[in-house]
Design an enzyme around this catalytic site. Sequence first.
Site, PDB file in Angstrom:
ATOM      1  N   GLU A  98      -2.890   6.584  10.139  1.00 32.93           N
ATOM      2  CA  GLU A  98      -2.947   7.139   8.796  1.00 32.93           C
ATOM      3  C   GLU A  98      -3.610   6.201   7.787  1.00 32.93           C
ATOM      4  O   GLU A  98      -3.354   6.283   6.586  1.00 32.93           O
ATOM      5  CB  GLU A  98      -1.528   7.492   8.336  1.00 32.93           C
ATOM      6  N   HIS A 185       7.537  14.630   5.328  1.00 32.05           N
ATOM      7  CA  HIS A 185       6.915  13.452   5.914  1.00 32.05           C
ATOM      8  C   HIS A 185       7.257  12.169   5.141  1.00 32.05           C
ATOM      9  O   HIS A 185       7.914  11.293   5.686  1.00 32.05           O
ATOM     10  CB  HIS A 185       5.401  13.726   5.956  1.00 32.05           C
TER      11      HIS A 185
END
Lengths: 264, 264, 264, 264
Positions: A98, A185
């Site tokens: 990410e 998340h």
Amino acid sequence: MAQKRRASQSPKKGRAGTAKTTAELKAVIDDLVMGNRILYVQDVVDSYGHISARHPRHSDRFLMSRARAPGLVVAADIMEFGLDGELVHPDERPVYSERFIHSEVYKARPDVGAVVHSHSPTVVPFSVTQVPLRPIRAAFFYPEVPVFDTRASAGWTNLLISNSALGRALAQTLGKNSVALMRGHGNVVVAPSLRVVVYRAIYTEANAKLLLQAKMLGGPITYLAPEEAALMDKEQSRQRAGHGHDRTWEMWKQEALARTGKLQ
Amino acid sequence: MAQKRRASQSPKKGRAGTAKTTAELKAVIDDLVMGNRILYVQDVVDSYGHISARHPRHSDRFLMSRARAPGLVVAADIMEFGLDGELVHPDERPVYSERFIHSEVYKARPDVGAVVHSHSPTVVPFSVTQVPLRPIRAAFFYPEVPVFDTRASAGWTNLLISNSALGRALAQTLGKNSVALMRGHGNVVVAPSLRVVVYRAIYTEANAKLLLQAKMLGGPITYLAPEEAALMDKEQSRQRAGHGHDRTWEMWKQEALARTGKLQ
Amino acid sequence: MAQKRRASQSPKKGRAGTAKTTAELKAVIDDLVMGNRILYVQDVVDSYGHISARHPRHSDRFLMSRARAPGLVVAADIMEFGLDGELVHPDERPVYSERFIHSEVYKARPDVGAVVHSHSPTVVPFSVTQVPLRPIRAAFFYPEVPVFDTRASAGWTNLLISNSALGRALAQTLGKNSVALMRGHGNVVVAPSLRVVVYRAIYTEANAKLLLQAKMLGGPITYLAPEEAALMDKEQSRQRAGHGHDRTWEMWKQEALARTGKLQ
Amino acid sequence: MAQKRRASQSPKKGRAGTAKTTAELKAVIDDLVMGNRILYVQDVVDSYGHISARHPRHSDRFLMSRARAPGLVVAADIMEFGLDGELVHPDERPVYSERFIHSEVYKARPDVGAVVHSHSPTVVPFSVTQVPLRPIRAAFFYPEVPVFDTRASAGWTNLLISNSALGRALAQTLGKNSVALMRGHGNVVVAPSLRVVVYRAIYTEANAKLLLQAKMLGGPITYLAPEEAALMDKEQSRQRAGHGHDRTWEMWKQEALARTGKLQ
């Protein structure tokens, strides 16, 4: 992955300049290692989550650990990335999937000097309900704390911000704010500097706890007014010895060293 | 800032008197350092918040750390302040912006020997809702726990009690009570002595937790009656070895030394 | 206070008998010290609360620490009390004001070998609301967990069980149960033996947490049925190596030594 | 108990094969010991609960500690069991009463390589209410998290899965899922491998906390969609250095050693 070199702020420099750069870079890396440890010890990150700092000399690069639990990060883990999430000096070590959260925020926000992505536990519930995360004490929640949902941008995904397009969409939702939630998340927190982003990430979690408890008590809640937040933020942005994030950093550093210091 | 000298209780004294004063002062400073550490280890303060004690010989002065995280305070950090929040022996070290909480409470309340200001986490939610912080077990919550709001006194501010006028307004809201909440910010707890104020600050947080949980269970709550509180407070005010705050202090000191003792 | 000697189970014995008694007594004292530490480390008691064991040879006496925080108790702190709460061998050391909880329970309940009084934090909210503390997993909550209120027995008091009359009233409310709550104050837990009472005190708090959370989820709750509880209790009452409280004791002892063991 | 030998995958092998097997077995045992410690330090198990791994060479056996608190387990505690819950090499040491949870799951689910049974604290409330444990972040909650009730299978019991019939009933309720709750008791978590089952057990508790808090905030909740879960699970099932459970294991191992490592 191509090693693009973008326009950089770093001037040509001789031996003395290099020494200065090295010391400056070392200071940032030291703070970045400590920031990783602090976020772990303060329960903002667990084995996941990451923190980065923009390169002090190259505004088109940022520094971040290889793919590793933040509580274990050491200076040798810090790598340089370009603004497309590519490694400046690629090697075999795994990198965070990410990293595009960081690269796209740095690209979109020249004012940002440091980024935290975490699954900060009390923040996540606000990302999956319709209760906005509003400020009890966290002045940096203004203008607002928007919620990003991968579903709206990209349909069914594994929720990870694993490419530039998703990173761009997240950065767009973040806009000019300091915090954005990521549905189901986690969240992203940004600030002009590393010590401030650590401060904000920790107080984002703290404010979420306060708000959750206020909701449990029930009835109307008096939030921090935008006018008050503006005055607080002005105060907190001043760099003063013994005040603001200077005070917190000394304490958190001590705690982080006590808990994780034996790792070299 | 002018170093005003107010009328003081300290009599003229010779060498023996000075030695006695020095020992007495040292004892207060030692307790103050320990109080800082205890409040940190017991999760009443984080990197912010402060504790002070009135000077044992000069009732118009109080002792408090320089601007520093309470968990790190050592004896050398303790400074003397006058009742306008000014340093008695000024030096370069930063001081708490909110020292006026302390100075104005000592001015308004001759019965007060020690003051804690904290952001005690479960107390803050009561400051932003309309649920009064009432006693389940905390006898010192009587007569009441009022809520101070900077907005009512001074309009838009950064919420800090950073001058005498705000400190005065807060002291006025506190009145004859032992605890006052500060909206969206924290609370102030006062007591005749340092060990008692530490005890009260810790049990203020504990009572807030009990009340929050009782609210979550729902239905009517049986609070401590004022008549019961008066009898408890009388009991708790007796200084007896092995009882009351004497018992808690021994335990908390042990924990504080175990967690923070390596700091000299 | 008169040193009454009640009828006692201890037979006349010679030197070998004395050695055996001494070893037996030492074993109980060692367990009692460890029980104090365990209850502290497992967050059932803070600086207050106490645990006692009936004397292994004199059923009309019990063993308990002098007035001291349980987390600091050492073998030398253990004193012998008679069933009117009087010291068998009086000395200058302060004793718990609420020793009458223990003396009156031992008097009323010949089946009880150990008693814990605590302010176990998640249990107190059940004492001030009308929500009964019912079993999710705690079989020993049957027949029921009654609530004792000093107000009903004695009007306005400081809530402390500081004499035999209050102790008797509490023991009467406890009846044949294993746990009774004390309004706005705490609870008392009893068991045939010391390791079992430690087990029950810890799982009383654990069950209160489970029930509080189940209440927060909302809707009907499936409690442990009395028939199930009877079968569980039968299983748990068997003393088997590696099972039941034998397993928990080994773990809790290890944790208690790690946290408090440096105290001699 | 008869020592049945079922058909086994292990081929005949010479000295080199034995050495390889021994090393392979030692690696599994080391992970199993660490898994016990990790689950304790991460607050999934307390003194109760257990974790097992299928034997790397004999698919009809599994490895699990003798009856002992997981936080204290050492390599010498690991024993071999057959799929009827019987010891392969019986000795005097006590074994877990609920080993049938493991044996019956291994029997019913050839895809399962590791099993955790715990009383994970925030999961239990979901077992006694009608609120389903649904995924905020835990992809492995799909297809669903069923609830097993001993009452439905066997009427009044002590809730323990203490024979093959109860284990079979539980395995049937579990079906093809990764997690099943056990009413008023705990849960069972399964996975293809040991490190993944540890990961799942820890994130089962974490997801329960997130959901409880989301419920407290109130209003509709956006759950992880099955389509998203499928993509996440695919990602997480890849074994990649520095990612997924490889990253968590390094961190949790470090924490477990720091907290429990002094036990040999």
